[in-house]
Design a protein around this motif. Structure first.
Motif, short mmCIF file in Angstrom:
data_model
loop_
_atom_site.label_atom_id
_atom_site.label_comp_id
_atom_site.label_asym_id
_atom_site.label_seq_id
_atom_site.Cartn_x
_atom_site.Cartn_y
_atom_site.Cartn_z
N SER A 51 0.82 -1.22 0.00
CA SER A 51 0.00 0.00 0.00
C SER A 51 0.85 1.26 0.00
N PHE A 52 2.18 1.12 0.20
CA PHE A 52 3.06 2.28 0.19
C PHE A 52 3.47 2.60 -1.25
N GLN A 53 3.49 3.89 -1.56
CA GLN A 53 3.76 4.30 -2.94
C GLN A 53 5.14 3.87 -3.42
N ALA A 54 6.13 3.91 -2.55
CA ALA A 54 7.49 3.54 -2.95
C ALA A 54 7.53 2.08 -3.42
N ILE A 55 6.84 1.20 -2.71
CA ILE A 55 6.78 -0.22 -3.08
C ILE A 55 5.97 -0.39 -4.36
N GLN A 56 4.87 0.34 -4.47
CA GLN A 56 4.04 0.26 -5.67
C GLN A 56 4.83 0.64 -6.92
N HIS A 57 5.63 1.69 -6.81
CA HIS A 57 6.41 2.14 -7.97
C HIS A 57 7.49 1.12 -8.35
N LYS A 58 8.09 0.51 -7.34
CA LYS A 58 9.07 -0.54 -7.63
C LYS A 58 8.41 -1.71 -8.36
N CYS A 59 7.24 -2.12 -7.89
CA CYS A 59 6.52 -3.22 -8.55
C CYS A 59 6.08 -2.82 -9.96
N ALA A 60 5.70 -1.56 -10.12
CA ALA A 60 5.31 -1.08 -11.46
C ALA A 60 6.50 -1.12 -12.41
N ASP A 61 7.68 -0.72 -11.91
CA ASP A 61 8.89 -0.79 -12.74
C ASP A 61 9.20 -2.23 -13.12
N MET A 62 9.03 -3.15 -12.17
CA MET A 62 9.27 -4.57 -12.45
C MET A 62 8.31 -5.08 -13.52
N ALA A 63 7.03 -4.74 -13.38
CA ALA A 63 6.04 -5.20 -14.36
C ALA A 63 6.33 -4.65 -15.74
N THR A 64 6.78 -3.38 -15.80
CA THR A 64 7.12 -2.77 -17.08
C THR A 64 8.31 -3.48 -17.72
N ASP A 65 9.31 -3.79 -16.90
CA ASP A 65 10.48 -4.51 -17.41
C ASP A 65 10.10 -5.90 -17.93
N VAL A 66 9.29 -6.61 -17.17
CA VAL A 66 8.94 -7.99 -17.54
C VAL A 66 8.12 -8.01 -18.83
N ASP A 67 7.14 -7.11 -18.94
CA ASP A 67 6.33 -7.08 -20.17
C ASP A 67 7.17 -6.64 -21.36
N GLY A 68 8.09 -5.70 -21.14
CA GLY A 68 8.99 -5.30 -22.22
C GLY A 68 9.84 -6.46 -22.69
N CYS A 69 10.34 -7.23 -21.73
CA CYS A 69 11.13 -8.43 -22.06
C CYS A 69 10.32 -9.40 -22.92
N ARG A 70 9.10 -9.64 -22.48
CA ARG A 70 8.27 -10.63 -23.19
C ARG A 70 7.95 -10.17 -24.61
N PHE A 71 7.57 -8.92 -24.77
CA PHE A 71 7.16 -8.45 -26.10
C PHE A 71 8.32 -8.47 -27.08
N VAL A 72 9.50 -8.02 -26.66
CA VAL A 72 10.62 -7.97 -27.60
C VAL A 72 11.12 -9.37 -27.91
N THR A 73 11.03 -10.28 -26.93
CA THR A 73 11.44 -11.67 -27.17
C THR A 73 10.48 -12.37 -28.11
N TYR A 74 9.19 -12.21 -27.87
CA TYR A 74 8.19 -12.89 -28.70
C TYR A 74 8.12 -12.28 -30.11
N GLN A 75 8.43 -11.00 -30.23
CA GLN A 75 8.49 -10.42 -31.57
C GLN A 75 9.58 -11.09 -32.39
N ALA A 76 10.74 -11.27 -31.78
CA ALA A 76 11.85 -11.94 -32.48
C ALA A 76 11.49 -13.38 -32.81
N ALA A 77 10.86 -14.09 -31.85
CA ALA A 77 10.47 -15.49 -32.07
C ALA A 77 9.44 -15.60 -33.18
N TRP A 78 8.50 -14.66 -33.23
CA TRP A 78 7.50 -14.67 -34.29
C TRP A 78 8.15 -14.46 -35.65
N LYS A 79 9.06 -13.50 -35.73
CA LYS A 79 9.73 -13.25 -37.00
C LYS A 79 10.51 -14.47 -37.46
#
Length: 377
Positions: free
Chosen positions: A275-303
């Motif tokens: 519920s603390f904003q500092a923790i929320q932002h860290k988790c948001a950064d993690m989620a952004t990193d993970v989704d970025g990883c997945r999209f760029v990896t799957y784009q290459a795999a699709w190609k």
């Protein structure tokens, strides 16, 4: 534009996740870190029975005939569960090389055995120079009658101690062009003159120094054309790199889920720390990193699966995923606090593998350079 998986791919993901949650608990992962073999033959056999070893091999070689994108879905789940063993070494590094460059006879002999889980292979590419380019190949193969004699040292050879064959990258001719004069050989790992020395690694994976001391190899065990083996490596290494990216995506996803669940449950100052904003932002950064990883990896795999040029996307993926997986683990450690740093917690299993994965098939800076070259700089 649909970024979702097909119905069959979703089934593969669910089935593999359910199977690995039951068959590959973290207790097994820890046990295999200390085990001499480093993998469970029983789990290996069950994976083979599910068709995972031959997932991308044609049906004529006892495979399933699926695409690299399908394989990416499976490998992500292997990374999520931290499955120990020579899967990538056997199926991706060597199996795809054989599929690309092997003779019909070699394919008929080796690929069905790989698909059935009866054969383990390992790629012997890097040497003490630790470079991924052709200039780093100095192990020599000299013709003698109907054989070649291999001498030299390979480093960081994964699963060499349990391999039935080593796919050894050798130099058969000196040339001004370092990519010329390289030949690949399938070397029986039990051949006289081969010695393996285990290397201590941060990930506790099984990597070895392999010394070839006048090892004789039949000419028929040559994979691809003599002196033109680097063309095979140039085709296989991007696929191996992409497979490793998928492995890291799976690990990063699990770290994100573990951390978010902990932030919801851990109570401090009378409220969940999530519920603390500092923790929320860290988790948001993690989620952004993970989704970025997945999209760029799957784009290459699709190609790759569609037969489109994919080298640029592979290097973009490796440059991003290498650092994003590590960042995700670091933030996860921060949110878990002290408990995240003890050996009994699963976080350290992922962080150690994230650090090791940064260097596999080139670190982020190496791939940034490749991206720069491919965009014309």
């Amino acid at each position: 534009m649909d970024f979702g998986l097909s119905e069959e791919q979703e089934m593969l993901r669910k089935m593999s996740r359910d199977f690995l949650e039951n068959e590959c608990p973290k207790a097994l992962v820890r046990e295999m870190e200390e085990d001499e073999k480093g993998y469970s033959p029983e789990l290996w056999r069950k994976m083979a029975e599910l068709g995972w070893m031959g997932l991308v091999f044609p049906e004529e070689y006892s495979g399933e005939g699926l695409s690299f994108l399908d394989l990416t879905v499976l490998i992500e789940e292997l990374g999520r569960a931290l499955v120990p063993g020579p899967y990538l070494s056997t199926v991706v590094y060597c199996g795809l090389a054989m599929l690309a460059a092997g003779t019909d006879e070699q394919k008929r002999e080796f690929l069905p055995k790989i698909a059935k889980g009866d054969l383990i292979l390992s790629l012997a590419l890097t040497e003490p120079s630790a470079t991924w380019d052709a200039a780093g190949v100095t192990v020599k193969a000299t013709p003698e009658g109907d054989d070649f004699v291999i001498s030299g040292t390979k480093l960081f050879v994964s699963d060499a101690h349990v391999a039935d064959y080593l796919l050894c990258v050798t130099r058969t001719k000196e040339s001004g062009d370092k990519e010329d004069g390289i030949t690949l050989f399938l070397v029986d790992a039990k051949s006289p003159g081969i010695s393996c020395t285990p290397l201590k690694t941060i990930a506790s994976d099984k990597q070895f120094e392999v010394v070839f001391d006048k090892v004789r190899v039949p000419r028929k065990n040559m994979l691809g054309e003599p002196d033109h083996g680097w063309a095979v490596i140039k085709e296989v290494v991007p696929k191996a790199t992409l497979a490793h990216c998928a492995l890291m995506v799976g690990g990063a996803q699990q770290v994100l889920e573990m951390t978010v669940n902990y932030a919801k449950e851990r109570v401090q100052f009378g409220r969940p720390i999530g519920s603390f904003q500092a923790i929320q932002h860290k988790c948001a950064d993690m989620a952004t990193d993970v989704d970025g990883c997945r999209f760029v990896t799957y784009q290459a795999a699709w190609k790759l699966s569609e037969g489109l040029p994919y080298a640029l996307e592979v290097s973009m993926a490796k440059a991003w995923v290498s650092e994003a997986y590590r960042r995700t683990c670091v933030e996860g450690h921060q949110i878990h606090g002290g408990i995240g740093f003890i050996k009994d917690h699963d976080m350290q299993l992922y962080y150690r593998r994230a650090k090791a994965s940064e260097l596999m098939f080139g670190d982020a800076d190496y791939h940034r350079e490749l991206v720069a070259q491919q965009i014309g700089l």
